[in-house]
Motif scaffolding. Structure first.
Motif, PDB file in Angstrom:
ATOM      1  N   GLY A  16      27.100  52.217  29.082  1.00  0.00           N
ATOM      2  CA  GLY A  16      26.309  53.149  28.300  1.00  0.00           C
ATOM      3  C   GLY A  16      24.859  53.227  28.723  1.00  0.00           C
ATOM      4  O   GLY A  16      24.158  54.181  28.367  1.00  0.00           O
ATOM      5  N   GLY A  19      25.171  54.172  33.406  1.00  0.00           N
ATOM      6  CA  GLY A  19      25.526  55.542  33.742  1.00  0.00           C
ATOM      7  C   GLY A  19      24.364  56.521  33.583  1.00  0.00           C
ATOM      8  O   GLY A  19      24.065  57.286  34.506  1.00  0.00           O
ATOM      9  N   PRO A  20      23.684  56.523  32.427  1.00  0.00           N
ATOM     10  CA  PRO A  20      22.540  57.431  32.277  1.00  0.00           C
ATOM     11  C   PRO A  20      21.415  57.168  33.278  1.00  0.00           C
ATOM     12  O   PRO A  20      20.834  58.115  33.817  1.00  0.00           O
ATOM     13  N   GLY A  23      22.679  58.355  36.622  1.00  0.00           N
ATOM     14  CA  GLY A  23      22.866  59.793  36.587  1.00  0.00           C
ATOM     15  C   GLY A  23      21.559  60.550  36.742  1.00  0.00           C
ATOM     16  O   GLY A  23      21.474  61.533  37.489  1.00  0.00           O
ATOM     17  N   SER A 135      23.038  62.657  26.577  1.00  0.00           N
ATOM     18  CA  SER A 135      22.417  61.648  27.430  1.00  0.00           C
ATOM     19  C   SER A 135      22.595  62.046  28.892  1.00  0.00           C
ATOM     20  O   SER A 135      23.552  62.751  29.232  1.00  0.00           O
ATOM     21  N   PRO A 136      21.696  61.610  29.787  1.00  0.00           N
ATOM     22  CA  PRO A 136      21.931  61.858  31.218  1.00  0.00           C
ATOM     23  C   PRO A 136      23.273  61.253  31.647  1.00  0.00           C
ATOM     24  O   PRO A 136      23.727  60.254  31.081  1.00  0.00           O
ATOM     25  N   HIS A 137      23.898  61.842  32.634  1.00  0.00           N
ATOM     26  CA  HIS A 137      25.212  61.370  33.077  1.00  0.00           C
ATOM     27  C   HIS A 137      25.401  61.673  34.553  1.00  0.00           C
ATOM     28  O   HIS A 137      24.542  62.283  35.184  1.00  0.00           O
ATOM     29  N   ARG A 138      26.525  61.242  35.095  1.00  0.00           N
ATOM     30  CA  ARG A 138      26.784  61.376  36.526  1.00  0.00           C
ATOM     31  C   ARG A 138      27.800  62.474  36.834  1.00  0.00           C
ATOM     32  O   ARG A 138      28.253  62.593  37.972  1.00  0.00           O
ATOM     33  N   ILE A 139      28.143  63.278  35.862  1.00  0.00           N
ATOM     34  CA  ILE A 139      29.197  64.267  36.049  1.00  0.00           C
ATOM     35  C   ILE A 139      28.651  65.500  36.747  1.00  0.00           C
ATOM     36  O   ILE A 139      27.713  66.131  36.264  1.00  0.00           O
ATOM     37  N   SER A 204      36.958  50.820  26.977  1.00  0.00           N
ATOM     38  CA  SER A 204      35.635  50.337  27.351  1.00  0.00           C
ATOM     39  C   SER A 204      35.571  48.834  27.168  1.00  0.00           C
ATOM     40  O   SER A 204      36.465  48.215  26.595  1.00  0.00           O
ATOM     41  N   TYR A 235      38.006  57.427  35.531  1.00  0.00           N
ATOM     42  CA  TYR A 235      37.316  58.205  34.489  1.00  0.00           C
ATOM     43  C   TYR A 235      37.016  59.636  34.933  1.00  0.00           C
ATOM     44  O   TYR A 235      37.350  60.599  34.244  1.00  0.00           O
TER      45      TYR A 235
END
Length: 241
Positions: A16, A19-20, A23, A135-139, A204, A235
């Motif tokens: 949690g 990742g942000p 990302g 939230s910022p993410h890597r997608i 998780s 994921y």
């Protein structure tokens, strides 16, 4: 600043937070030449359980192997409470060279940061606060396409509609009790069987062992798969599918 920029994505390695941070670092790197490095904060003994203001000399109590120390990066992007004792000093340590970015509400003096990227539900404001949805993410489309191709042999045979079940767990505000896990499992079984589709499941690190066991036993015979927790987490492929 240097070209390419050096960017550190700093966290305690909890998904949690990691990742942000990564990302947002990767998003910057898509806009300008940059080298992104991951740094994981680990503290000696029980220091990490203390609030940030009780850790005034953080560099002296870092555990070994973190890679955190001078020379400092051009951009420091951090997420999570464990990073605060370091983030609060970064501008002074770097002589103002490092742009210090903190994700989430730091619950610390805002003036210590160049930028705070906080979800709107944190309800904080200020001249250096950027409120965002979520939230910022890597997608990214590219990452989803790559994952979809890599796991095609696993996912392509699955009947549609395909559902991805992302199971969380305990936090300060919520819990996943055994009773809730049983209800969730029964609802999911019924939905999958009635739709004729399939279920892709991942847990998780916060998922209680008993809830994981209840869900696994109830869902194992359905079309789909349950991530074993040992191999690489599919994921992104689950999201793509």
């Amino acid at each position: 600043m240097a070209n390419p920029l050096s960017i550190w994505a700093v966290s305690d390695d909890k998904a949690g937070n990691a990742g942000p941070a990564l990302g947002l670092a990767e998003a910057v790197a898509r806009l300008t030449p940059a080298q992104v490095s991951v740094r994981t904060v680990r503290w000696k003994g029980r220091i990490g359980r203390l609030p940030w203001f009780l850790n005034p000399f953080p560099l002296t109590v870092l555990a070994g192997g973190t890679g955190i120390g001078p020379p400092w990066p051009d951009v420091w992007i951090a997420a999570g409470r464990a990073t605060l004792p370091l983030s609060l000093h970064l501008r002074r340590w770097s002589g103002g060279r490092t742009l210090v970015v903190q994700i989430q509400n730091p619950r610390a003096p805002h003036a210590a940061f160049d930028l705070i990227v906080a979800p709107r539900h944190d309800e904080i404001a200020g001249p250096n606060v950027l409120s965002i949805t979520g939230s910022p993410h890597r997608i990214t489309p590219e990452r989803l396409a790559e994952a979809n191709a890599r796991y095609a042999s696993l996912i392509d045979p699955l009947p549609r509609p395909r559902a991805a079940l992302l199971v969380g767990g305990r936090s300060k505000a919520h819990d996943l009790s055994d009773a809730r896990a049983r209800t969730l499992a029964a609802d999911l079984r019924r939905a999958v069987l009635e739709s004729g589709g399939s279920l892709m499941t991942t847990f998780s690190r916060r998922t209680p062992d008993s809830a994981r066991r209840i869900l696994t036993e109830a869902l194992a015979d359905l079309p789909g798969f349950i991530w074993d927790g040992d191999s690489e987490n599919p994921y992104f492929a689950m999201l793509a599918a």
